[in-house]
Design an enzyme around this catalytic site. Structure first.
Site, PDB file in Angstrom:
ATOM      1  N   ASP A  10       1.620   5.404  10.267  1.00 57.27           N
ATOM      2  CA  ASP A  10       1.129   4.489   9.234  1.00 57.27           C
ATOM      3  C   ASP A  10      -0.388   4.572   9.223  1.00 57.27           C
ATOM      4  O   ASP A  10      -1.000   5.084  10.168  1.00 57.27           O
ATOM      5  CB  ASP A  10       1.581   3.059   9.548  1.00 57.27           C
ATOM      6  CG  ASP A  10       1.098   2.077   8.490  1.00 57.27           C
ATOM      7  OD1 ASP A  10       1.125   2.436   7.290  1.00 57.27           O
ATOM      8  OD2 ASP A  10       0.657   0.972   8.848  1.00 57.27           O
ATOM      9  N   SER A  11      -0.988   4.050   8.175  1.00 57.89           N
ATOM     10  CA  SER A  11      -2.438   3.998   8.107  1.00 57.89           C
ATOM     11  C   SER A  11      -3.000   3.115   9.226  1.00 57.89           C
ATOM     12  O   SER A  11      -4.168   3.226   9.558  1.00 57.89           O
ATOM     13  CB  SER A  11      -2.864   3.435   6.752  1.00 57.89           C
ATOM     14  OG  SER A  11      -2.196   2.215   6.505  1.00 57.89           O
ATOM     15  N   CYS A  73       4.210   4.376   6.093  1.00 56.08           N
ATOM     16  CA  CYS A  73       3.231   3.871   5.135  1.00 56.08           C
ATOM     17  C   CYS A  73       3.727   4.132   3.714  1.00 56.08           C
ATOM     18  O   CYS A  73       4.008   5.276   3.345  1.00 56.08           O
ATOM     19  CB  CYS A  73       1.909   4.602   5.383  1.00 56.08           C
ATOM     20  SG  CYS A  73       0.617   4.157   4.230  1.00 56.08           S
ATOM     21  N   GLU A 152      -3.531  -8.773   8.534  1.00 57.90           N
ATOM     22  CA  GLU A 152      -4.304  -8.257   9.674  1.00 57.90           C
ATOM     23  C   GLU A 152      -5.131  -9.365  10.351  1.00 57.90           C
ATOM     24  O   GLU A 152      -5.421  -9.290  11.529  1.00 57.90           O
ATOM     25  CB  GLU A 152      -5.205  -7.105   9.226  1.00 57.90           C
ATOM     26  CG  GLU A 152      -4.412  -5.997   8.568  1.00 57.90           C
ATOM     27  CD  GLU A 152      -4.599  -4.632   9.182  1.00 57.90           C
ATOM     28  OE1 GLU A 152      -5.676  -4.389   9.719  1.00 57.90           O
ATOM     29  OE2 GLU A 152      -3.664  -3.817   9.099  1.00 57.90           O
ATOM     30  N   CYS A 184       5.100  -2.312   0.819  1.00 55.18           N
ATOM     31  CA  CYS A 184       3.933  -2.079   1.671  1.00 55.18           C
ATOM     32  C   CYS A 184       4.307  -2.548   3.073  1.00 55.18           C
ATOM     33  O   CYS A 184       4.994  -3.568   3.219  1.00 55.18           O
ATOM     34  CB  CYS A 184       2.740  -2.865   1.134  1.00 55.18           C
ATOM     35  SG  CYS A 184       1.308  -2.813   2.235  1.00 55.18           S
ATOM     36  N   HIS A 186       2.853  -4.118   5.309  1.00 56.86           N
ATOM     37  CA  HIS A 186       2.434  -5.441   5.775  1.00 56.86           C
ATOM     38  C   HIS A 186       3.226  -6.589   5.145  1.00 56.86           C
ATOM     39  O   HIS A 186       3.224  -7.689   5.675  1.00 56.86           O
ATOM     40  CB  HIS A 186       0.957  -5.663   5.435  1.00 56.86           C
ATOM     41  CG  HIS A 186       0.025  -4.825   6.236  1.00 56.86           C
ATOM     42  ND1 HIS A 186       0.066  -3.449   6.237  1.00 56.86           N
ATOM     43  CD2 HIS A 186      -0.985  -5.174   7.061  1.00 56.86           C
ATOM     44  CE1 HIS A 186      -0.896  -2.998   7.028  1.00 56.86           C
ATOM     45  NE2 HIS A 186      -1.543  -4.018   7.536  1.00 56.86           N
TER      46      HIS A 186
HETATM   47  N1  DGL Z   1       0.302   1.016   5.186  1.00 57.54           N
HETATM   48  C1  DGL Z   1      -0.098   0.779   3.826  1.00 57.54           C
HETATM   49  C2  DGL Z   1       1.114   0.816   2.908  1.00 57.54           C
HETATM   50  O1  DGL Z   1       2.245   0.603   3.323  1.00 57.54           O
HETATM   51  C3  DGL Z   1      -0.833  -0.532   3.682  1.00 57.54           C
HETATM   52  C4  DGL Z   1      -2.184  -0.580   4.331  1.00 57.54           C
HETATM   53  C5  DGL Z   1      -3.175   0.392   3.722  1.00 57.54           C
HETATM   54  O2  DGL Z   1      -3.649   0.191   2.590  1.00 57.54           O
HETATM   55  O3  DGL Z   1      -3.469   1.366   4.391  1.00 57.54           O
HETATM   56  O4  DGL Z   1       0.977   1.079   1.747  1.00 57.54           O
END
Ligand code: DGL
Length: 265
Positions: A10-11, A73, A152, A184, A186
């Site tokens: 993930d990011s 992600c 976060e 997403c 989060h």
């Molecule tokens: N992990 C990203 C997503 O699921 C969200 C956080 C980001 O913008 O990097 O799209």
């Protein structure tokens, strides 16, 4: 035969919601998680940048001899899945297809809303995947960029979370959607807040559980599933591993003991 792990990336931190779901659904599997904390957020980056970063992580996971890579992600799944599949020799699974399939299976009125980052919304990956399965679906997309920092900062119980969610969800409520995809990593953390605003008649589709189930089906189908022993979790972050570890405790049911630093580029 040596045990091979599943690679998850993930990011940053949000993909831990997927890791958690994988851990629950596939308790015997070893998991390697990579959070690109040096480059988060992906949601506002160009497709080229997201693809370059995703490929670098994919190659790192491939070097760890994984049997499957999960792009946890949504933004990476929406923008880089094609290139990842093309350029890596390990199978790659994204979160878009499982999420879209689940939404199509649960909607009663055919109206589906997609919540995601700017990048995910712009890519139209969810609408394309939904329309392939249900050509007459009515789809509305809503980018919710402020949700990621709320999670976060662990602010999901603050009034600000309610206020922001009400703004973002107003067009969704107006659209009459009976199914909302949390597109997403989060957003599952905000499930309670969103469900409260949307009401009982709206079904929230969480990509974490649907992805974990799709991974289980994939491993069974290809006879790659582990059936014995407790799986181990190894975590890497591309920057500030201690901060990552601290924040991870708010997202994960089980604690992680160590976060290794692995610079990406
Ligand atoms: N992990 C990203 C997503 O699921 C969200 C956080 C980001 O913008 O990097 O799209």
């Amino acid at each position: 035969m040596t045990k091979k792990a599943i690679g998850v990336f993930d990011s940053g931190l949000g993909g831990l919601t997927i890791l958690d779901a994988l851990r629950r659904t596939l308790p015997h599997e070893d998991l390697i998680y990579f959070g690109d904390t040096a480059n988060v957020p992906y949601g506002s980056k160009s497709k080229e940048a997201v693809t370059r970063l995703s490929l670098a992580i994919g190659r790192f996971l491939q070097e760890q001899n994984v049997k499957l890579i999960v792009a946890a992600c949504n933004t990476a799944s929406a923008q880089a899945l094609g290139e990842l599949k093309k350029q890596l020799s390990v199978p790659v699974m994204g979160v878009i297809e499982p999420g879209a399939a689940k939404a199509v299976s649960v909607t009663r009125n055919g109206h589906i809303a997609v919540l995601g980052t700017e990048g995910t919304v712009k890519s139209k990956a969810y609408p394309k995947a939904i329309l392939k399965k249900k050509p007459n679906a009515q789809i509305i997309q809503q980018a919710c960029p402020l949700f990621v920092p709320l999670v976060e900062e662990n602010w999901t119980n603050k009034p600000a979370a309610q206020l922001i969610a009400r703004e973002y969800l107003a067009p969704v409520l107006q659209s009459g959607a009976d199914t909302v995809i949390l597109g997403c990593t989060h957003y599952p953390v905000l499930k309670g807040v969103l469900a409260n605003i949307l009401g009982k008649k709206v079904t929230l589709v969480d990509s974490a559980d649907t992805l974990a189930e799709a991974a289980r089906v994939f491993l069974d189908k290809h006879h790659l599933a582990e059936t014995k022993g407790k799986g181990r979790v190894t975590v890497y972050a591309s920057d500030a591993p201690q901060r990552f570890k601290k924040l991870a405790q708010t997202l994960l049911a089980d604690k992680i003991s160590t976060v290794h630093l692995k610079k990406l580029l």
